[in-house]
Motif scaffolding. Structure first.
Motif, short mmCIF file in Angstrom:
data_model
loop_
_atom_site.label_atom_id
_atom_site.label_comp_id
_atom_site.label_asym_id
_atom_site.label_seq_id
_atom_site.Cartn_x
_atom_site.Cartn_y
_atom_site.Cartn_z
N PRO A 53 0.59 -1.23 0.12
CA PRO A 53 0.07 0.00 -0.17
C PRO A 53 0.86 1.26 -0.02
N GLU A 102 0.56 -4.42 4.65
CA GLU A 102 -0.98 -4.09 4.96
C GLU A 102 -1.28 -3.59 6.43
N ALA A 105 0.14 -0.16 7.05
CA ALA A 105 -1.01 0.80 6.55
C ALA A 105 -2.30 0.88 7.21
N ARG A 106 -2.74 -0.17 7.49
CA ARG A 106 -4.18 -0.31 8.04
C ARG A 106 -4.06 0.38 9.64
#
Length: 312
Positions: A53, A102, A105-106
């Motif tokens: 991402p 991920e 990023a999340r």
């Protein structure tokens, strides 16, 4: 006694995932040479690999002499130390690169993936020693809160490090997230029996990995560095989120570990996600159930980093 009806338990999307996975990493992979297992596993990982991402800065460096990969984001001062799965035999920084990116990023937390030594080149306790050396170095160098996380073999290492950290790295670990971990549970009951021949991971596979991990020696079943569930004391462990797959011989370890932590006065929750198989992290972009599984993982990491416990 007949086994579970996997054609009923597992939906079409997950079966399509399993068939795609088996095409590059076949169910009888443990019968291959170690070199061929790693070759096929790496090829399978590339089939499911997702782009990182945006907003995640990635760099490789060592912590405690152990190769690691840092996923840095702009967010709270929280670091997730992640241990990858692969039966202590396969996997590495590349195999779980997209998963770690991920998560970073999340959640908005930095993630550090640890490339611990693999068997048979490194046998127990070498894998644990690498896991601990990297974690201790991260804890010494970085400020802020720490979260331990890992899947399968990495879930074992995450829990083992959490147990070992008591009295050594106190007050820094705000939680751990264990993803279908193998924790040394009772193989004569529960999912070990019910799902002994589950798609993608069987008891025969687990026996192979155990033998390679120990170099053929008798497993030290009473050593929590090897089997965290065999610890004699579960007090003082961080809040724990365990996420397992229903159709997996290891699923019962999640229940047993939750119960042990709770019995010692700690916080723990266990989610056994329906219709999924071991290693379903890779199904997160091809299956609704796989996506929901990964949501559980991310939500657990995010909540622990905030000091929250939204589990009642």
């Amino acid at each position: 006694m007949s086994g579970p009806d996997y054609r009923r338990l597992i939906d079409a999307e997950v079966w399509a995932y399993i068939e795609k996975l088996d095409a590059s990493y076949p169910p009888d992979a443990v019968e291959m040479s170690i070199a061929d297992q790693r070759k096929h596993y790496d090829a399978m990982c590339k089939v499911f690999q997702q782009p990182r991402p945006p907003g995640v800065a990635v760099s490789d460096r060592a912590f405690g002499g152990v190769p690691c990969r840092v996923y840095a984001v702009e967010g709270p001062d929280v670091t997730v130390v992640y241990y990858h799965g692969g039966g202590f035999v396969v996997g590495g920084l590349d195999s779980h690169d997209d998963v770690c990116a991920e998560i970073a990023a999340r959640t908005g937390y930095d993630v550090i993936s640890v490339d611990y030594g693999l068997a048979p080149e490194v046998v127990f306790p070498g894998c644990f020693n690498d896991a601990w050396a990297a974690f201790a170095a991260v804890a010494a160098e970085r400020e802020g809160d720490l979260i331990l996380a890992g899947d399968s073999a990495g879930g074992n290492l995450s829990a083992a490090v959490a147990h070992h950290a008591r009295g050594r790295v106190d007050g820094r670990i705000v939680g751990q997230v264990l993803i279908y971990p193998g924790l040394g549970g009772d193989t004569t009951k529960g999912s070990y029996v019910e799902h002994a021949n589950a798609p993608h991971l069987t008891m025969a596979d687990l026996n192979f990995y155990r033998t390679v991990r120990t170099g053929g020696a008798e497993p030290p079943e009473d050593d929590p560095r090897y089997a965290p569930l065999k610890d004699s004391d579960f007090r003082g462990l961080p809040p724990t989120v365990v996420v397992t797959a229903e159709c997996d011989p290891l699923a019962s370890d999640g229940e047993s570990y939750r119960d042990a932590v709770r019995a010692a006065g700690g916080r723990a929750v266990w989610f056994n996600e329906p219709g999924l198989v071991h290693a379903c992290l890779r199904a997160r972009h091809v299956s609704k159930r796989g996506a929901a599984f990964f949501d559980r993982v991310v939500e657990g990491v995010a909540a622990l980093g905030k000091g929250a416990w939204p589990y009642g």
